[in-house]
Scaffold this active site. Structure first.
Site, PDB file in Angstrom:
ATOM      1  N   HIS A 432      38.504   9.262   8.244  1.00  0.00           N
ATOM      2  CA  HIS A 432      38.609   8.986   6.298  1.00  0.00           C
ATOM      3  C   HIS A 432      39.267   9.343   5.446  1.00  0.00           C
ATOM      4  O   HIS A 432      40.391   9.592   5.876  1.00  0.00           O
ATOM      5  CB  HIS A 432      36.928  10.279   6.339  1.00  0.00           C
ATOM      6  CG  HIS A 432      37.511  11.826   6.403  1.00  0.00           C
ATOM      7  ND1 HIS A 432      37.708  12.199   5.922  1.00  0.00           N
ATOM      8  CD2 HIS A 432      37.193  11.967   7.662  1.00  0.00           C
ATOM      9  CE1 HIS A 432      38.147  13.541   6.187  1.00  0.00           C
ATOM     10  NE2 HIS A 432      37.625  13.576   7.409  1.00  0.00           N
ATOM     11  N   CYS A 451      37.777  15.769  13.179  1.00  0.00           N
ATOM     12  CA  CYS A 451      37.826  14.498  11.999  1.00  0.00           C
ATOM     13  C   CYS A 451      39.189  13.686  11.806  1.00  0.00           C
ATOM     14  O   CYS A 451      40.219  14.571  11.857  1.00  0.00           O
ATOM     15  CB  CYS A 451      37.188  13.934  10.977  1.00  0.00           C
ATOM     16  SG  CYS A 451      35.774  13.659  11.359  1.00  0.00           S
TER      17      CYS A 451
END
Length: 535
Positions: A432, A451
Site C-alpha cells: 500500500h 505490511c
C-alpha cells in the site's frame, strides 16, 4: 538408470470386501525375485525404507538398481561422483558418504553386503536429490514466518525418471533449480571460495570519516580491498586523494551492500568492508538453500519483493519492467515470506485498524482522551453501528475485552495512503501507499507493522493495471476525486514475498544485505542440526 528391468507388478485379481463408505484397495503383488541378489534385497527391504522406494524395488522384482554382473553401473559412478561434488551446490558431501560407497564397492563380497549396498545407495541418492531440488530443511519447520512449502521428490517417480533418462549425467544436473539466479549464485560462490583460498579480503583500518576530496594513508589498502571484490581494477585510480574512480567504486560497494550510496566512508561502510570473506561464503550458502525452496517458474507476470533488500520489482515475460523502494515490517513485526495472487487494487481505501494496533496502541490513548482519534478521521463501530467515542467507558476495556472496530476514512492522512494492492491472505499483509514518504530515502526501511509500503504507488498501479484499458492519469484522477474505487486485475499477477540476503545480478554485481530479521542465523542453526538427521 541402467540395470535389469522387471515386469510391472500384478494387482491381486480378487476384489477386497467393500463397505458402504470405503473401498479397500488390495496391496500390490510383486513378481518373485529371480536371482539370489534380488532375494537378498527383498529380505533387507525394511519398513524404514521410504514407501515409494520400497514400491519401486518391488515393481522391478527387487533387482539391484546400481550394479549388475559387471559391477557398478555407469549411473552408480556418476551418482557417487555427484554426491562427492555436492559442495559445489553448498551441500555437504559427508551427508551422502560417497567415499564410503567407493570403499564398499571394493570390499563387498556376500550377497547380503551387495544388497545392503544397493539399498543404502538408493536411500542416499534420494536424500541427495531431495536436498538439491527442494532444500536440506523444510522452511516452515525452521521458521513459522516462512510460509514456503517446496515440493519434495516422490521417491518412486524420481527413480522411474532416472531409469528412463537418456543422459543420466544431464538428469543429475536437472535436479538442481533450473534458474539463472541459482546458477549465478552458484558460480559466484565458487569464485568467492577461490578468493578465500587465496587469502580472503584485506582489512581496511579504522580512522576518521573519509569524504571525497580528502587525503588519507588508507587509500592504497582501500583500492586493494575493492579490487579483491571485483569492483575496481588496477590502474583505475592512483594518487593520495580520495576522488574520481575510487569514489565511484565505493558508491558501488555501498549499493551492493544496501548502504547509503554517498561515497562517504564512515563506520557502516568500514564495517561492511571488513566482514570476513568466510561470513560472506556462509551467507551465499544460506541463500543457495533459499533458492532451492523457490519454484523454477515464478509466473509470467509477477511482483517480487525482497524483504531483506526492501525493494520491489515487477517482472513480465522474464524482463523487469518496474522497480520501487519499499518499507517492510519492523523486526518485532517481521513481514512473513509467502506467495499469493493479486486480485484487486483499491483507490482511496478505508483502513480497518488491526485488532492488535487498536488495543495496544489506540486503546491507551482513548483511555486518556476519548477524542484522541478524531483528528485522524478514525471512526469507531460496534456490531456494525457507529458509536461516539465520548459515550464509551474506555477504562472498562482491555486487549482481551474489546468489542469495537476502528476504521479510518480515506484521505491524505490514511495509514494506507491513497491506494492499496490486495492479494488476500491469512496474514492480512498487502502492499500500500503511505503518508510517511520520507522513510523511502533511508537505506534501512523496516518500519511498518508487517505490511509493505511502496514508493510512488500510482506508478506501480500503471504497471500492474496496464491491461485495464485505462487512459493516462486515470488512477490519479480517481484519487483526487476522493471516491473509494475497487479495480480488479484482468490478468494473473503473482506476488512473491521473499527473503534473500545474498544474490548475483545479471550484470555480475554481487549483493549482500543485512539480516534484519535474524533469519540467516536461524537457518544456519537448522542446517547444522540437519547434518546428522535423516530425510
Amino acid at each position: 538408470m541402467s540395470g535389469p528391468l522387471s515386469a510391472p507388478y500384478v494387482q491381486a485379481q480378487t476384489a477386497a470386501p467393500a463397505t458402504s463408505e470405503t473401498q479397500v484397495v488390495p496391496p500390490p503383488v510383486f513378481e518373485e525375485p529371480q536371482t539370489p541378489i534380488a532375494r537378498a534385497i527383498q529380505a533387507q527391504v525394511s519398513t524404514n525404507l521410504p514407501e515409494g522406494l520400497a514400491l519401486y524395488y518391488g515393481e522391478r522384482a527387487f533387482a539391484p538398481v546400481w550394479f549388475n554382473e559387471n559391477g557398478l553401473t555407469e549411473d552408480a559412478h556418476l551418482t557417487i561422483a555427484a554426491m562427492a561434488a555436492a559442495n559445489d551446490h553448498a551441500l555437504n558431501p559427508n551427508n551422502y558418504d560417497p567415499l564410503g560407497f567407493i570403499k564398499r564397492s571394493e570390499t563387498s563380497q556376500s550377497e547380503q553386503e551387495w544388497a545392503q549396498f544397493d539399498l543404502d545407495l538408493s536411500v542416499q541418492f534420494l536424500r541427495y536429490a531431495t536436498h538439491l531440488s527442494s532444500g536440506r530443511v523444510q522452511p516452515n519447520k525452521v521458521n513459522k514466518a516462512l510460509n514456503v512449502f517446496p515440493d519434495r521428490p516422490d521417491p518412486k517417480m524420481l527413480f522411474e525418471n532416472a531409469e528412463q533418462a537418456v543422459d543420466f549425467g544431464a538428469f543429475l544436473e536437472s535436479l538442481a533449480p533450473q534458474t539463472d539466479n541459482y546458477a549465478r549464485l552458484k558460480r559466484r560462490l565458487a569464485q568467492y571460495r577461490e578468493k578465500a583460498a587465496a587469502g580472503g579480503f584485506t582489512q581496511v583500518p579504522d580512522g576518521e570519516v573519509l569524504k571525497p576530496g580528502m587525503s588519507d594513508p588508507r587509500l592504497e589498502v582501500l583500492r586493494t580491498r575493492l579490487m579483491e571484490e571485483d569492483i575496481i581494477v588496477a590502474g583505475d585510480h592512483t594518487g593520495d586523494v580520495y576522488d574520481g574512480a575510487l569514489v565511484e567504486a565505493v558508491k558501488l560497494f555501498q549499493e551492493y551492500h544496501g548502504l547509503e550510496t554517498d561515497g562517504v566512508i564512515g563506520k557502516a561502510t568500514i564495517a561492511q568492508l571488513n566482514i570476513p570473506i568466510q561470513e560472506k561464503l556462509i551467507q551465499m550458502e544460506l541463500n543457495m538453500e533459499r533458492r532451492r525452496w523457490m519454484p523454477d517458474d515464478p509466473g509470467q507476470f509477477y511482483v517480487f519483493v525482497n524483504l531483506a533488500d526492501q525493494n520491489l520489482k515487477v517482472v513480465r515475460d522474464g524482463k523487469t519492467i518496474h522497480t520501487a523502494r519499499v518499507v517492510v515490517g519492523k523486526p518485532y513485526h517481521a513481514t512473513p515470506v509467502f506467495s499469493d495472487r493479486l486480485e484487486y487494487v483499491e483507490i482511496n481505501p478505508y483502513w480497518n485498524v488491526p485488532y492488535s494496533i487498536a488495543t495496544k496502541e489506540y486503546l491507551p490513548k482513548l483511555k486518556q482522551n476519548p477524542t484522541a482519534l478524531s483528528n485522524k478521521s478514525i471512526r469507531i463501530f460496534q456490531e456494525g453501528n457507529e458509536v461516539a467515542p465520548t459515550q464509551v467507558a474506555w477504562n472498562s476495556y482491555s486487549g482481551g475485552n474489546f468489542p469495537f472496530r476502528l476504521r479510518q476514512d480515506p484521505g491524505e492522512d490514511n495509514a494506507l495512503g491513497r491506494i492499496k494492492f490486495m492479494f488476500p491472505n491469512q496474514f492480512n499483509i498487502y502492499i500500500h501507499d503511505t503518508p510517511s514518504k520520507s522513510l523511502f530515502t533511508r537505506a534501512e526501511r523496516a518500519f511498518s507493522h508487517g505490511c509493505i509500503r511502496v514508493s510512488d504507488p500510482f506508478a506501480l498501479a500503471d504497471v500492474l493495471l496496464v491491461d485495464s484499458d485505462a487512459t493516462p492519469g486515470k488512477w490519479e484522477a480517481i484519487r483526487d476525486s476522493g471516491e473509494r474505487t475497487v479495480v480488479k486485475t484482468k490478468v494473473e499477477i503473482d506476488v512473491h514475498l521473499t527473503y534473500l540476503t545474498a544474490w548475483m545480478n545479471k550484470d555480475g554485481s554481487t549483493h549482500f544485505r543485512k539480516d534484519i530479521y535474524d533469519r540467516d542465523k536461524v537457518l544456519l542453526e537448522a542446517l547444522r542440526r540437519a547434518m546428522t538427521e535423516n530425510l
